[in-house]
Design an enzyme around this catalytic site. Structure first.
Site, short mmCIF file in Angstrom:
data_model
loop_
_atom_site.label_atom_id
_atom_site.label_comp_id
_atom_site.label_asym_id
_atom_site.label_seq_id
_atom_site.Cartn_x
_atom_site.Cartn_y
_atom_site.Cartn_z
N PRO A 131 0.68 -1.23 0.03
CA PRO A 131 0.04 -0.06 -0.07
C PRO A 131 0.99 1.34 -0.01
CG PRO A 131 -0.09 -0.72 2.25
CD PRO A 131 0.82 -1.89 1.23
N GLY A 133 3.93 1.96 2.16
CA GLY A 133 4.92 2.25 3.32
C GLY A 133 6.35 2.41 2.88
N LYS A 134 6.81 1.37 2.24
CA LYS A 134 8.21 1.27 1.68
C LYS A 134 8.53 2.20 0.87
CE LYS A 134 8.63 -3.57 2.99
NZ LYS A 134 7.43 -3.78 3.56
N GLU A 152 2.64 -1.19 -8.78
CA GLU A 152 1.68 -2.25 -8.38
C GLU A 152 0.88 -2.85 -9.36
OE1 GLU A 152 -0.12 -4.94 -6.20
OE2 GLU A 152 1.27 -3.86 -5.31
N ARG A 157 -5.39 -2.55 -5.39
CA ARG A 157 -4.51 -2.02 -4.73
C ARG A 157 -3.68 -0.83 -5.27
NH1 ARG A 157 -2.25 -5.46 -0.74
NH2 ARG A 157 0.02 -4.89 -1.61
N ASP A 196 9.71 -6.12 -2.87
CA ASP A 196 8.94 -6.51 -1.65
C ASP A 196 8.10 -7.62 -1.87
OD1 ASP A 196 8.64 -6.44 1.22
OD2 ASP A 196 6.67 -5.45 0.98
N CYS A 249 7.62 -10.91 4.14
CA CYS A 249 7.40 -11.12 5.52
C CYS A 249 7.05 -12.17 5.81
CB CYS A 249 6.03 -9.87 5.46
SG CYS A 249 4.73 -10.21 4.50
#
Length: 466
Positions: A131, A133-134, A152, A157, A196, A249
């Site tokens: 979304p 953040g990075k 993205e 998204r 990511d 993650c």
């Protein structure tokens, strides 16, 4: 040394809190860590993933200056732990972009950027950015002439990503909606690429109640295949000598170290070790000569996160594209006072619309092959004799808010404004910049007997005010 769980709990007691299917999944995840952790640490790990998740936010350095950072995240200058979870939706500063709710472990990217950023200007790609953040975190390390593309592939998204990028307000960021393969023609264009990677989400078990239910061994395998494909498709776009940051993650080696080994074996990438203080208790591994960094919840105050840094061999020079100057039309001159002087070069006109466009030459080059969701930031639109200010403009670092009449609201009235309801008609006639604690939220137009709320309907608060 590591920070263990505060109390030892027997494993059977822990697993009794899961359904049999969930308990089996936990055991499968734990089995993937047996090559890294002792039996005692595995107990602590199991205890930790049943505790409450860690809550953290990242302050915007240009906006959140109202309180001291009393519980800092060690590896990020703007990160802060929260002791309890507020209702962010009902906090006007959240809507003002004063802070971003971000997992503490992922803020480690800030520490990495400080070590890898070269002296020359750079082009950066956050390939799987939603979304946001990075992307917004990396942008804080970049300089005026740098460029960041936040990409993205998923359209829904990407819409969320676009809104978060707008609220962050950095004109250096472009938002795109593309597959990794769409970048294959940009040979050597990027100096830094962050993957990511989409993953099985093992590190989110205690934060996202759906993560455990969606996890499976098959999903791990599918994610690993997808990650490998993404790496192979995007690496041609990284210049020789450029940096690849790979993160997930999740905990297992299949989605982490195995992907790094693939980078070395197939593309001859070289590992880059980071300087990481031992007191942070970040679990450092070295597999096949590759340094990697894991955030494990029984060691660090964070959710699960994995990161490693690789360099593409060679030393290809950075491809320079000269910056274009802004439009010099009369209409552009009319709006110069809307921008801070250092950003006047970024003022562009298209028909009757004005934009903040910090990367015009790069965008012209890229848009031949890419789909953009945000390539320039709306500033205003001419309707008749009037300029109608864009709601996006108020968040931009380029916007000169001090040059506008402002209407400061208290919290309850600010929330009603954010719900697009009518507010007290106490502003001056004409356009009023709505602020909360001196931070812009949006616009109203004050008429003699009423005011029109120009906050976008798609952004409005839908939660009931308490």
């Amino acid at each position: 040394m590591y920070i263990s769980a505060t109390i030892k709990i027997l494993i059977p007691d822990l697993l009794n809190e899961y359904t049999p299917e969930q308990a089996e999944k936990i055991e499968q995840v734990v089995s993937g860590l047996r090559h890294l952790l002792s039996a005692s640490e595995l107990n602590d790990f199991k205890a930790a993933i049943q505790q409450e998740p860690v809550l953290s936010v990242r302050r915007h350095p240009l906006r959140y200056h109202l309180a001291a950072n009393t519980h800092p995240v060690p590896w990020c200058a703007w990160g802060e732990y929260l002791s309890e979870r507020p209702v962010f939706t009902l906090h006007p500063l959240f809507h003002a972009g004063a802070y971003y709710v971000q997992e503490a472990g992922s803020m480690f990217l800030h520490h990495v950027m400080q070590q890898i950023l070269p002296q020359h200007e750079v082009r950066v790609l956050d390939l799987c950015a939603a979304p946001g953040g990075k992307s917004t975190l990396m942008a804080l390390s970049l300089r005026e002439n740098d460029l960041l593309i936040a990409n993205e592939v998923s359209r829904p998204r990407c819409s969320v990503l676009r809104e978060n990028i707008i609220r962050h307000g950095d004109p250096k960021i472009i938002v795109s909606n593309n597959e990794a393969s769409d970048f294959s023609s940009f040979n050597g264009f990027f100096d830094i690429i962050l993957i990511d990677a989409p993953c099985s989400g093992e590190g989110m078990f205690r934060k996202d109640e759906n993560a455990l239910g969606e996890w499976s061994v098959d999903n791990v395998k599918q994610c690993a295949v997808r990650q490998k494909n993404i790496i192979g498709e995007i690496l041609p776009a990284l210049r020789d000598g450029g940096i690849l940051i790979y993160s997930t993650c999740t905990y297992n080696a299949e989605e982490n170290e195995k992907q790094l080994e693939y980078c070395v074996q197939e593309f001859s990438l070289e590992n880059v070790a980071m300087n990481v203080p031992e007191e942070w208790n970040i679990f450092r591994t070295k597999t096949s000569g590759i340094d990697a960094y894991r955030f494990l919840p029984h060691r660090t105050k964070a959710e699960g996160f994995f990161l490693s840094v690789m360099r593409k061999p060679g030393n290809e020079p950075h491809l320079h594209l000269p910056r274009e100057k802004s439009s010099s039309t009369k209409k552009a001159e009319e709006l110069k006072s809307w921008l801070r002087p250092e950003w006047e070069y970024a003022l562009y006109m298209e028909n009757e619309k004005a934009f903040i466009h910090a990367n015009a030459r790069e965008t012209a080059f890229l848009k031949k092959h890419l789909r953009f969701a945000l390539e320039k930031y709306p500033l205003a639109e001419k309707k008749g004799k009037d300029w109608i200010p864009a709601p996006e403009a108020v968040f931009s670092a380029a916007f000169h808010s001090e040059n506008f009449q402002q209407l400061e609201l208290e919290k309850e009235e600010a929330l009603r404004y954010l719900k697009t309801e009518d507010i007290s008609t106490k502003g001056e006639i004409g356009w009023n910049l709505i602020t909360y604690q001196q931070l812009p939220l949006g616009w109203i137009k004050q008429l003699p007997n009423r005011s029109n709320n120009y906050y976008p309907k798609e952004w409005k608060i839908r939660m009931q005010l308490k």
